[in-house]
Design an enzyme around this catalytic site. Sequence first.
Site, PDB file in Angstrom:
ATOM      1  CG  HIS A  90      -1.792   1.184   1.357  1.00 18.96           C
ATOM      2  ND1 HIS A  90      -3.080   1.226   0.876  1.00 18.96           N
ATOM      3  CD2 HIS A  90      -1.576   2.414   1.904  1.00 18.96           C
ATOM      4  CE1 HIS A  90      -3.621   2.396   1.107  1.00 18.96           C
ATOM      5  NE2 HIS A  90      -2.723   3.144   1.744  1.00 18.96           N
ATOM      6  CD  GLU A  91       2.029   3.797   3.663  1.00 16.48           C
ATOM      7  OE1 GLU A  91       2.529   4.825   3.134  1.00 16.48           O
ATOM      8  OE2 GLU A  91       0.950   3.823   4.270  1.00 16.48           O
TER       9      GLU A  91
ATOM     10  CG  HIS B 214       0.413   6.219  -0.610  1.00 14.40           C
ATOM     11  ND1 HIS B 214      -0.680   6.698  -1.297  1.00 14.40           N
ATOM     12  CD2 HIS B 214      -0.092   5.577   0.494  1.00 14.40           C
ATOM     13  CE1 HIS B 214      -1.788   6.367  -0.657  1.00 14.40           C
ATOM     14  NE2 HIS B 214      -1.456   5.681   0.418  1.00 14.40           N
TER      15      HIS B 214
END
Length: 346
Positions: A19-20, A23
């Site tokens: 998920h990170e 980003h």
Amino acid sequence: MGITIIATIFVFSVIVVIHELGHFMTAKMTGMQVDEFAVGFGPKLISHKVGSTVYSLRLIPLGGFNRIAGMTDTEQAMTAVRRNKCFISKSLPARLLVMAAGALMNFILAICLLWGVFFVAGTVQISPEPIIGQTINGSPAARANLQTGDRILAIHGEPIYQWQDIGRVLSKHQKDVVTVTFKRQGKEETAHLIPETDASSQRQIIGIYPVEQKQRHGFLQAGKLAAFQVGHLSGFMVQGIYQMVTGKAKADLAGPIGIAQIAGKAASVGFADLLVFTAFLSTNLGIVNLLPVPLLDGGHIIILLVEAIRRKKLPARALVYVQTAGMVILGALFLFSMFKDITRLF
């Protein structure tokens, strides 16, 4: 206990780091300054600076985080160079992309995991026939000597035509002694047992599994099936959240304890099952993060769109109120899920 801890660390680390990473990659692509990309939380164990970004490994191996310039810093406190590469200085499409990329990566992860499992291990088709494929050791069915291959004909006098009829009939006989009529090698027999209540689903069970048949898939077919499954699961989750919010369905959430228990059970069955559960949880995280709740990615996206419509930033005081409301909502959900986990344990 050991396998549960390892499985929990694996599941949380994979889905949060991916998920990170979404980003991180989109922030770099759009020219934003990423001060740190960390795997884990807490004190640093190892860190190394490459270019302007510090890559670190931290003590608590449960996820990770990014520090993107301009998401927490005030614009006045930045240098001119740093201000030019910060989050708030970039275009609206760039900021929306960065905020949505985490959830997008969770969906991609889920598809890739299922794709691999479907291609390597195939899929399991559940037979609708009321034939026992396996009994659980120590369960009411095992104690009553029900065996693999037994066809259940009736439970407490009610005819059983399909596998789904078993659960429907058992739900009427909580803590009752029931008579199970079954056929074994052409001979009709009976057994007497008391159903148990499953801790997670609260359903009445006797400890049996249906007959499973494995089906193999080609590489492209497995990918197509994986994408369909993630799409179908996403729709099901959105519908479930809507029903809980509107009161049409009972709120039933799993917190960290519940997730750890499920991860441990999946890992005890096999690595493929753990990967399938990881895909399920990754899809869940993607959906939840897109909810329009302050502090979540979806909440940030809503704020960005509101500011775009207003053509100016929200007042600092308004942002404080919004973030406080988000903390209250998320804190309440966390406490509620922990309460549900604890009640399931007892």
